[in-house]
Motif scaffolding. Structure first.
Motif, mmCIF file in Angstrom:
data_model
loop_
_atom_site.group_PDB
_atom_site.id
_atom_site.type_symbol
_atom_site.label_atom_id
_atom_site.label_comp_id
_atom_site.label_asym_id
_atom_site.label_seq_id
_atom_site.Cartn_x
_atom_site.Cartn_y
_atom_site.Cartn_z
ATOM 1 N N ILE A 64 -5.912 15.910 -45.145
ATOM 2 C CA ILE A 64 -4.531 15.945 -45.632
ATOM 3 C C ILE A 64 -4.333 14.722 -46.514
ATOM 4 C CG2 ILE A 64 -2.078 15.860 -45.010
ATOM 5 C CD1 ILE A 64 -2.866 16.979 -42.268
ATOM 6 N N GLY A 65 -3.664 14.905 -47.657
ATOM 7 C CA GLY A 65 -3.318 13.787 -48.520
ATOM 8 C C GLY A 65 -1.832 13.498 -48.405
ATOM 9 N N PRO A 66 -1.420 12.518 -47.588
ATOM 10 C CA PRO A 66 0.003 12.209 -47.438
ATOM 11 C C PRO A 66 0.652 11.807 -48.762
ATOM 12 C CG PRO A 66 -1.265 11.165 -45.696
ATOM 13 C CD PRO A 66 -2.253 11.683 -46.704
ATOM 14 N N GLN A 67 1.949 12.045 -48.864
ATOM 15 C CA GLN A 67 2.716 11.676 -50.051
ATOM 16 C C GLN A 67 3.001 10.176 -50.045
ATOM 17 O OE1 GLN A 67 4.953 16.017 -49.800
ATOM 18 N NE2 GLN A 67 6.166 14.161 -49.605
ATOM 19 N N ALA A 68 3.436 9.674 -51.188
ATOM 20 C CA ALA A 68 3.680 8.238 -51.320
ATOM 21 C C ALA A 68 4.798 7.742 -50.408
ATOM 22 C CB ALA A 68 4.007 7.907 -52.774
ATOM 23 N N ASP A 69 5.732 8.623 -50.058
ATOM 24 C CA ASP A 69 6.858 8.204 -49.216
ATOM 25 C C ASP A 69 6.514 8.181 -47.733
ATOM 26 O OD1 ASP A 69 6.727 10.895 -48.653
ATOM 27 O OD2 ASP A 69 8.745 11.385 -49.377
ATOM 28 N N GLY A 70 5.292 8.597 -47.383
ATOM 29 C CA GLY A 70 4.887 8.594 -45.984
ATOM 30 C C GLY A 70 4.997 9.929 -45.299
ATOM 31 N N ASN A 71 5.479 10.930 -46.007
ATOM 32 C CA ASN A 71 5.560 12.275 -45.441
ATOM 33 C C ASN A 71 4.242 13.014 -45.626
ATOM 34 O OD1 ASN A 71 8.267 12.603 -44.412
ATOM 35 N ND2 ASN A 71 8.988 12.506 -46.527
ATOM 36 N N LEU A 72 3.916 13.858 -44.654
ATOM 37 C CA LEU A 72 2.812 14.796 -44.822
ATOM 38 C C LEU A 72 3.351 15.986 -45.614
ATOM 39 C CD1 LEU A 72 1.490 14.789 -41.133
ATOM 40 C CD2 LEU A 72 0.611 13.450 -43.056
ATOM 41 N N PRO A 73 2.604 16.510 -46.589
ATOM 42 C CA PRO A 73 3.086 17.651 -47.365
ATOM 43 C C PRO A 73 3.497 18.804 -46.448
ATOM 44 C CG PRO A 73 1.132 16.744 -48.384
ATOM 45 C CD PRO A 73 1.292 16.038 -47.068
ATOM 46 N N ALA A 74 4.631 19.428 -46.765
ATOM 47 C CA ALA A 74 5.183 20.477 -45.913
ATOM 48 C C ALA A 74 4.203 21.629 -45.709
ATOM 49 C CB ALA A 74 6.491 20.995 -46.519
ATOM 50 N N THR A 75 3.465 22.000 -46.757
ATOM 51 C CA THR A 75 2.514 23.099 -46.623
ATOM 52 C C THR A 75 1.396 22.731 -45.669
ATOM 53 O OG1 THR A 75 3.000 23.781 -48.895
ATOM 54 C CG2 THR A 75 1.033 24.712 -47.876
#
Length: 431
Positions: A318-329
C-alpha cells in the motif's frame, strides 16, 4: 537505563568489524523463521516525502529531478492524519500478520529521528518520528514489525554511482564507500537499538551496482553480522533477485510467486529458507494519484492463495497518501480480503505447500493430514489431479459435505460443486 544499555551495545558493535563466516542462526532467529512462515500474509508500506509529489517512489529518478529541488518537499511534509494505531487495526482486520515499512527509500529521506543526517522526518513541519509511532503501535498489538532499508542513495555524494540516480546532481568524484557503509551501519544500529524488537530487515538496492560495477563489494557479511549481533532474532532478507547469500534468513521474490518469472525479476532458484513474494495492489509501490488501476479483491485473494500454495508469504503493498491516510480503495480491498480470510484463513495460515495442482488454476496447501485443494478457475467442473498419497475421504471446506471421488494409480478425480466463489476449496483427508 534501557537506552543506555542499547547505546553501549551499539558502540561495542561498531568499534570492531563483524564477521559472518559459517553463519549459525540463533535459537530465537529460528523461532522467528518458523513464526514468519506461519503468518502467510503481511502488509508492505512505501511511504516518504515522494508521496507529496504523488508520482510514485521513483519520481526523483524517473523525472530526472535535481536532488536539492526534490528535497524541498520535506518543508511541506505534514501527515496530520497519520494514526499508527488505526493502520495496524486495519491490517489486522484484513487478516495480515505483520507489516514491513520503508524507513529509508532510494531518495535518501529517513522516516525516523536519525542522528546521521538532517534529511529526516524530524526536520519537517510534522517533526514526529514515524518509525517510533509505528513501532509502538506494533508492539502494543503484538504485530511484528519489519523494516525496509535501501542500500542505495540518489542524494548522498558518498554513495558510489550505480545505474540509477545519475541525473540528480550528485558529484561522482566524491564517492566514498567506506563513509557510506559506516553511515548505513550507524543508521541500522539506531533502528535496531531504539525501537524494540524488529523481526526482519528488508534490504533493497543490490541490483543498482550489478551491471554498472559487477565487482562491487557490498560488504554484506559484515553488515549482516552487525544486525545479528544487535538483535540475534532479527531475520534478514535482501531483494537482490538472486539465490540467498550466507547470513540471510528469508528469501524474497518481487512481483512473482516463487518459481515463476512473469515480471522478469524472480528467475532465481527457490531455497529452503522461508519465502516471501511482494506485490502491489495497483501498479506503483509509492502513492501515485493517477494510478487507480487496482487489482480486484478476487485477483488479490487468488494471488494470496497461489503464494501460499508455493509455501510462501504474500507481502501486499500500500502506498499511503501524503496526509497520512491509506487510499480508500486500498482499505476497501483489505476489508474484502479480511472477510474472506475470516472464513477461509485456516487453509492459508500455518500451512505448507500442498504439492498438488498446476499452480495457476488449481493449487494446494497442507496441514498435517489435511490437504486443501484450492480451485481458482470458476469454470472447472471436474477435478483431476496427480495424487500419489492415499486419500481417505474428500469434503467441501466449510459445509463439510462429503464428495464422491475415485483414486487409482496415482490419479484422483471428483466432480466439483457448481459455484461462483473466488476459491472452491476441497479438503482431502489423508489416510
Amino acid at each position: 537505563m534501557k537506552h543506555i544499555v542499547w547505546a553501549v551495545v551499539a558502540l561495542l558493535a561498531l568499534a570492531q568489524p563483524m564477521k559472518a563466516q559459517d553463519y549459525q542462526p540463533s535459537r530465537e532467529n529460528l523461532e522467528n523463521r518458523r513464526q514468519f512462515a506461519k503468518d502467510r500474509f503481511g502488509i508492505f508500506l512505501h511511504w516518504g516525502i515522494y508521496s507529496l509529489y504523488a508520482q510514485g517512489e521513483w519520481y526523483l529518478q524517473d523525472a530526472n529531478l535535481d536532488r536539492n529541488e526534490y528535497a524541498k518537499a520535506a518543508n511541506a511534509f505534514y501527515p496530520h492524519n497519520f494514526k499508527a494505531e488505526e493502520w495496524i487495526k486495519t491490517f489486522k482486520e484484513a487478516g495480515a500478520r505483520y507489516v514491513t515499512f520503508t524507513t529509508r527509500h532510494h531518495d535518501g529521506f529517513s522516516m525516523w529521528a536519525t542522528q546521521q543526517s538532517d534529511y529526516n522526518i524530524m526536520h519537517t513541519p510534522y517533526g514526529r518520528d514515524i518509525v517510533r509511532q509505528l513501532a509502538d503501535a506494533c508492539h502494543r498489538n503484538a504485530f511484528p514489525l519489519h523494516l525496509y532499508y535501501s542500500h542505495i542513495d540518489w542524494t548522498r555524494d558518498d554513495y558510489p554511482m550505480g545505474r540509477t540516480g545519475l541525473r540528480t546532481g550528485k558529484d561522482p568524484k566524491k564517492a566514498n564507500w567506506q563513509s557510506y557503509f559506516a553511515f548505513m551501519n550507524h543508521q541500522l544500529t539506531e533502528l535496531l537499538t531504539q525501537y524494540g524488537p524488529i523481526r526482519a530487515v528488508w534490504f533493497d538496492g543490490w541490483w543498482d551496482q550489478e551491471k554498472a560495477n559487477p565487482a562491487f563489494n557490498w560488504q554484506l557479511p559484515e553488515q549482516y553480522a552487525l544486525i545479528h549481533h544487535l538483535q540475534p532474532a532479527c531475520l534478514i532478507g535482501n531483494n537482490h533477485h538472486q539465490t540467498p547469500n550466507e547470513g540471510e534468513d528469508i528469501q524474497l521474490f518481487e512481483r512473482d510467486v516463487p518459481g515463476e518469472n512473469k515480471a522478469g525479476m524472480s528467475g532465481q532458484s527457490v531455497s529452503s529458507l522461508p519465502l516471501e513474494t511482494c506485490e502491489t495492489m495497483n501498479g506503483m509501490w509509492g502513492y501515485k494519484v493517477a494510478d487507480t488501476h487496482y487489482k480486484s479483491a478476487e485477483e488479490l485473494i487468488r494471488l494470496l492463495v497461489r503464494t501460499a500454495g508455493k509455501g510462501a508469504n504474500l507481502l501486499l503493498n500500500i502506498g499511503p497518501q501524503a496526509d497520512g491516510n491509506l487510499p480508500a480503495t486500498a482499505v476497501s480491498r483489505l476489508r474484502e480480503i479480511g472477510a474472506w480470510m475470516k472464513l477461509h484463513g485456516s487453509t492459508i495460515y500455518d500451512t505448507e505447500a500442498g504439492g498438488l495442482g498446476d499452480g495457476e488454476k488449481v493449487v494446494s496447501t497442507r496441514r498435517d493430514k489435511e490437504l486443501y485443494v484450492h480451485v481458482l478457475d470458476t469454470t472447472l467442473q471436474d477435478l483431476q489431479l496427480e495424487c500419489a498419497v492415499p486419500v481417505k475421504r474428500i469434503t467441501t471446506f466449510g459445509s463439510k459435505t462429503s464428495v464422491a471421488f475415485k483414486q487409482k494409480q496415482g490419479k484422483l478425480q471428483c466432480a466439483l460443486p457448481l459455484t461462483t466463489e473466488v476459491d472452491r476449496i476441497m479438503v482431502l483427508h489423508l489416510k
